[in-house]
Scaffold this active site. Structure first.
Site, mmCIF file in Angstrom:
data_model
loop_
_atom_site.group_PDB
_atom_site.id
_atom_site.type_symbol
_atom_site.label_atom_id
_atom_site.label_comp_id
_atom_site.label_asym_id
_atom_site.label_seq_id
_atom_site.Cartn_x
_atom_site.Cartn_y
_atom_site.Cartn_z
ATOM 1 N N SER A 282 49.388 29.809 -24.409
ATOM 2 C CA SER A 282 48.920 28.625 -23.751
ATOM 3 C C SER A 282 48.649 27.364 -24.160
ATOM 4 O O SER A 282 49.079 26.394 -23.433
ATOM 5 C CB SER A 282 47.266 28.911 -23.294
ATOM 6 O OG SER A 282 47.221 30.264 -22.689
ATOM 7 N N ASP B 232 47.365 32.638 -18.280
ATOM 8 C CA ASP B 232 45.917 32.811 -18.975
ATOM 9 C C ASP B 232 44.757 32.970 -18.067
ATOM 10 O O ASP B 232 44.692 32.212 -16.957
ATOM 11 C CB ASP B 232 45.563 31.496 -19.975
ATOM 12 C CG ASP B 232 44.738 31.703 -20.810
ATOM 13 O OD1 ASP B 232 43.595 32.415 -20.624
ATOM 14 O OD2 ASP B 232 44.698 30.939 -21.983
ATOM 15 N N HIS C 162 41.393 33.332 -19.082
ATOM 16 C CA HIS C 162 40.168 33.033 -19.641
ATOM 17 C C HIS C 162 39.473 31.740 -18.764
ATOM 18 O O HIS C 162 40.289 30.692 -18.811
ATOM 19 C CB HIS C 162 40.141 32.388 -21.161
ATOM 20 C CG HIS C 162 40.779 33.710 -22.081
ATOM 21 N ND1 HIS C 162 42.008 34.023 -22.044
ATOM 22 C CD2 HIS C 162 39.891 34.652 -22.510
ATOM 23 C CE1 HIS C 162 41.892 35.013 -22.994
ATOM 24 N NE2 HIS C 162 40.968 35.772 -23.161
HETATM 25 CO CO1 B1M Z 1 40.518 37.260 -24.483
HETATM 26 N N1 B1M Z 1 41.273 36.681 -26.213
HETATM 27 N N2 B1M Z 1 42.116 38.230 -23.816
HETATM 28 N N3 B1M Z 1 39.451 37.950 -22.790
HETATM 29 N N4 B1M Z 1 38.988 36.608 -25.216
HETATM 30 C C1 B1M Z 1 40.468 35.503 -26.888
HETATM 31 C C2 B1M Z 1 40.676 34.305 -26.549
HETATM 32 C C3 B1M Z 1 40.914 36.308 -28.345
HETATM 33 C C4 B1M Z 1 41.072 34.858 -29.422
HETATM 34 C C5 B1M Z 1 40.160 37.168 -28.982
HETATM 35 C C6 B1M Z 1 40.577 37.593 -30.271
HETATM 36 O O1 B1M Z 1 41.483 38.288 -30.231
HETATM 37 N N5 B1M Z 1 39.815 37.330 -31.321
HETATM 38 C C7 B1M Z 1 42.366 36.330 -28.134
HETATM 39 C C8 B1M Z 1 43.497 35.412 -28.062
HETATM 40 C C9 B1M Z 1 44.489 35.541 -29.100
HETATM 41 C C10 B1M Z 1 45.455 34.503 -29.308
HETATM 42 O O2 B1M Z 1 46.433 34.236 -28.448
HETATM 43 N N6 B1M Z 1 45.182 33.826 -30.541
HETATM 44 C C11 B1M Z 1 42.327 36.945 -26.760
HETATM 45 C C12 B1M Z 1 43.316 38.045 -26.025
HETATM 46 C C13 B1M Z 1 44.211 38.511 -26.852
HETATM 47 C C14 B1M Z 1 43.130 38.478 -24.785
HETATM 48 C C15 B1M Z 1 44.115 39.462 -24.137
HETATM 49 C C16 B1M Z 1 45.635 39.421 -24.468
HETATM 50 C C17 B1M Z 1 43.646 40.865 -24.533
HETATM 51 C C18 B1M Z 1 44.339 42.087 -24.100
HETATM 52 O O3 B1M Z 1 44.616 42.191 -22.906
HETATM 53 N N7 B1M Z 1 45.293 42.664 -24.843
HETATM 54 C C19 B1M Z 1 43.703 39.088 -22.486
HETATM 55 C C20 B1M Z 1 44.636 37.962 -22.161
HETATM 56 C C21 B1M Z 1 44.709 38.028 -20.710
HETATM 57 C C22 B1M Z 1 45.396 36.760 -20.250
HETATM 58 O O4 B1M Z 1 44.668 35.705 -20.412
HETATM 59 N N8 B1M Z 1 46.583 36.802 -19.545
HETATM 60 C C23 B1M Z 1 42.469 38.769 -22.732
HETATM 61 C C24 B1M Z 1 41.428 38.996 -21.933
HETATM 62 C C25 B1M Z 1 39.983 38.730 -21.928
HETATM 63 C C26 B1M Z 1 39.001 39.108 -20.846
HETATM 64 C C27 B1M Z 1 39.439 39.148 -19.287
HETATM 65 C C28 B1M Z 1 38.521 40.394 -21.433
HETATM 66 C C29 B1M Z 1 37.740 38.050 -21.248
HETATM 67 C C30 B1M Z 1 37.700 36.511 -20.110
HETATM 68 C C31 B1M Z 1 36.949 36.858 -19.120
HETATM 69 C C32 B1M Z 1 37.024 35.339 -18.496
HETATM 70 O O5 B1M Z 1 37.204 34.305 -19.053
HETATM 71 N N9 B1M Z 1 36.863 35.516 -17.137
HETATM 72 C C33 B1M Z 1 38.204 37.641 -22.438
HETATM 73 C C34 B1M Z 1 37.182 37.018 -23.385
HETATM 74 C C35 B1M Z 1 35.801 36.808 -23.003
HETATM 75 C C36 B1M Z 1 37.637 36.373 -24.702
HETATM 76 C C37 B1M Z 1 36.680 35.788 -25.864
HETATM 77 C C38 B1M Z 1 35.996 37.017 -26.489
HETATM 78 C C39 B1M Z 1 35.881 35.025 -25.338
HETATM 79 C C40 B1M Z 1 36.179 33.660 -24.575
HETATM 80 C C41 B1M Z 1 35.141 32.749 -23.932
HETATM 81 O O6 B1M Z 1 34.865 33.027 -22.814
HETATM 82 N N10 B1M Z 1 34.622 32.162 -24.800
HETATM 83 C C42 B1M Z 1 37.842 35.098 -26.762
HETATM 84 C C43 B1M Z 1 37.302 35.204 -28.239
HETATM 85 C C44 B1M Z 1 36.728 33.951 -28.576
HETATM 86 O O7 B1M Z 1 36.934 32.754 -28.191
HETATM 87 N N11 B1M Z 1 35.759 33.970 -29.544
HETATM 88 C C45 B1M Z 1 38.875 36.066 -26.413
HETATM 89 C C46 B1M Z 1 33.328 31.299 -24.269
HETATM 90 C C47 B1M Z 1 33.858 29.962 -23.827
HETATM 91 C C48 B1M Z 1 32.433 29.260 -23.244
HETATM 92 O O8 B1M Z 1 34.543 29.382 -24.704
HETATM 93 O O9 B1M Z 1 36.432 29.238 -23.492
HETATM 94 O O10 B1M Z 1 36.529 28.577 -25.862
HETATM 95 P P1 B1M Z 1 35.822 28.544 -24.458
HETATM 96 O O11 B1M Z 1 35.306 26.989 -24.284
HETATM 97 C C49 B1M Z 1 34.922 26.059 -24.992
HETATM 98 C C50 B1M Z 1 35.905 25.217 -25.571
HETATM 99 O O12 B1M Z 1 37.174 25.847 -25.934
HETATM 100 C C51 B1M Z 1 36.059 24.188 -24.698
HETATM 101 O O13 B1M Z 1 34.549 23.940 -24.118
HETATM 102 C C52 B1M Z 1 34.179 25.243 -24.066
HETATM 103 C C53 B1M Z 1 32.469 25.192 -24.640
HETATM 104 O O14 B1M Z 1 31.870 24.236 -24.237
HETATM 105 N N12 B1M Z 1 37.027 24.213 -23.437
HETATM 106 C C54 B1M Z 1 37.402 22.964 -23.018
HETATM 107 C C55 B1M Z 1 37.579 25.230 -23.044
HETATM 108 N N13 B1M Z 1 38.533 24.688 -22.000
HETATM 109 C C56 B1M Z 1 38.208 23.636 -22.101
HETATM 110 C C57 B1M Z 1 39.041 22.397 -21.204
HETATM 111 C C58 B1M Z 1 38.621 21.075 -21.661
HETATM 112 C C59 B1M Z 1 37.621 20.812 -22.218
HETATM 113 C C60 B1M Z 1 36.879 21.672 -23.232
HETATM 114 O O15 B1M Z 1 39.089 20.126 -20.669
HETATM 115 C C61 B1M Z 1 39.874 20.405 -19.538
#
Ligand code: B1M
Length: 213
Positions: free
Chosen positions: A151, A98, A100
């Site tokens: 993940s 992963d 992200h």
């Molecule tokens: Co990706 N991606 N992505 N992506 N991406 C998602 C996660 C996805 C839901 C989008 C979608 O389809 N709607 C989807 C996952 C589907 C699934 O498995 N169910 C997805 C996909 C499919 C993919 C790829 C497979 C796409 C492809 O290549 N075909 C690929 C995967 C690559 C891989 O990982 N091997 C991919 C790639 C990417 C980018 C690189 C383009 C980019 C990431 C850049 C980066 O992180 N440096 C990206 C992004 C930006 C997203 C979305 C749009 C946004 C994620 C984000 O940064 N959110 C995402 C859709 C979405 O979530 N709406 C999506 C903002 C962030 C602050 O929130 O990380 O949730 P988040 O963290 C939150 C909480 O979750 C929590 O606290 C935070 C808030 O305070 N939290 C924790 C997180 N970790 C924690 C740990 C803790 C405590 C709390 O304690 C240890």
């Protein structure tokens, strides 16, 4: 557009033109974390929705992620810092497979601003690297982040490997594909120590504080 709508639109459009002045204006009204959790996260959710509908490609999502990171970096110096002594040492990693890391890095900022020493291992971190770091650093807890459905499964495997290595430190888990239920029913049974789910970074801080007390 209102200020809040503009902030969300920088993320959705993946553009930084005008971003900094608008963040500065937002800082006169809101606390930094409320800007992140409010309009910026709203933009990110929209990006996720559009991506899911094939209306955005990965390269565009990457640009949105860049804008999110730049925004967090700009807001970070304005966040509250507590001047306490070190409360504990926590290893953070995005699990194997992963990439992200925006959420994980936000967790790092919040925890380190609140008295924790963070060892951030980065992205795609295999269990053996987490185990090695845990032993080397003598950490108090391990934080795992992951956004993909696979993940969540990888966290189960990581917990199994850690148990096999004789580790029972508390694990904090977070990320969009996880839930409290999955943590309780799927990860916890594979581990000897506590496994705790955090819904966001502030929740992660609350849990860490409870653990260390
Ligand atoms: Co990706 N991606 N992505 N992506 N991406 C998602 C996660 C996805 C839901 C989008 C979608 O389809 N709607 C989807 C996952 C589907 C699934 O498995 N169910 C997805 C996909 C499919 C993919 C790829 C497979 C796409 C492809 O290549 N075909 C690929 C995967 C690559 C891989 O990982 N091997 C991919 C790639 C990417 C980018 C690189 C383009 C980019 C990431 C850049 C980066 O992180 N440096 C990206 C992004 C930006 C997203 C979305 C749009 C946004 C994620 C984000 O940064 N959110 C995402 C859709 C979405 O979530 N709406 C999506 C903002 C962030 C602050 O929130 O990380 O949730 P988040 O963290 C939150 C909480 O979750 C929590 O606290 C935070 C808030 O305070 N939290 C924790 C997180 N970790 C924690 C740990 C803790 C405590 C709390 O304690 C240890």
């Amino acid at each position: 557009l209102s200020l809040e709508e503009r902030l969300a639109s920088y993320i959705v459009e993946g553009t930084k033109e005008g971003l900094i002045p608008d963040l500065e204006e937002a800082l006169t009204k809101y606390r930094p974390l409320d800007i992140i959790n409010g309009p910026l996260m709203k933009g990110m959710e929209e990006v996720g929705r559009l991506f899911n509908n094939n209306e955005l490609i990965v390269a565009e999502v990457l640009q949105s992620a860049e804008v999110m990171k730049a925004s967090v970096a700009h807001l970070e110096p304005h966040m509250e810092k507590s001047e306490t002594s070190v409360k504990g040492k926590i290893i953070l990693a995005t699990v194997k497979g992963d990439v992200h890391d925006i959420g994980k890095n936000l967790v790092e900022i919040i925890l380190s601003n609140n008295g924790y020493k963070i060892i951030n291992l980065g992205i795609k971190v295999p269990p053996e690297q987490i185990i090695e770091a845990y032993r080397q650093e003598k950490a108090d807890a391990i934080g795992l982040s992951g956004l993909l459905v696979k993940s969540a499964q990888q966290m189960v495997l990581t917990a199994q490997d850690m148990r096999a290595a004789g580790i029972n430190a508390p694990i904090l888990v977070g990320g969009a594909a996880l839930s409290r239920k999955f943590t309780k029913t799927r990860i916890s049974p594979e581990y000897d120590g506590l496994v705790l789910y955090a819904k966001d970074a502030m929740d992660g801080l609350d849990i860490a504080n409870k653990l260390m007390n």
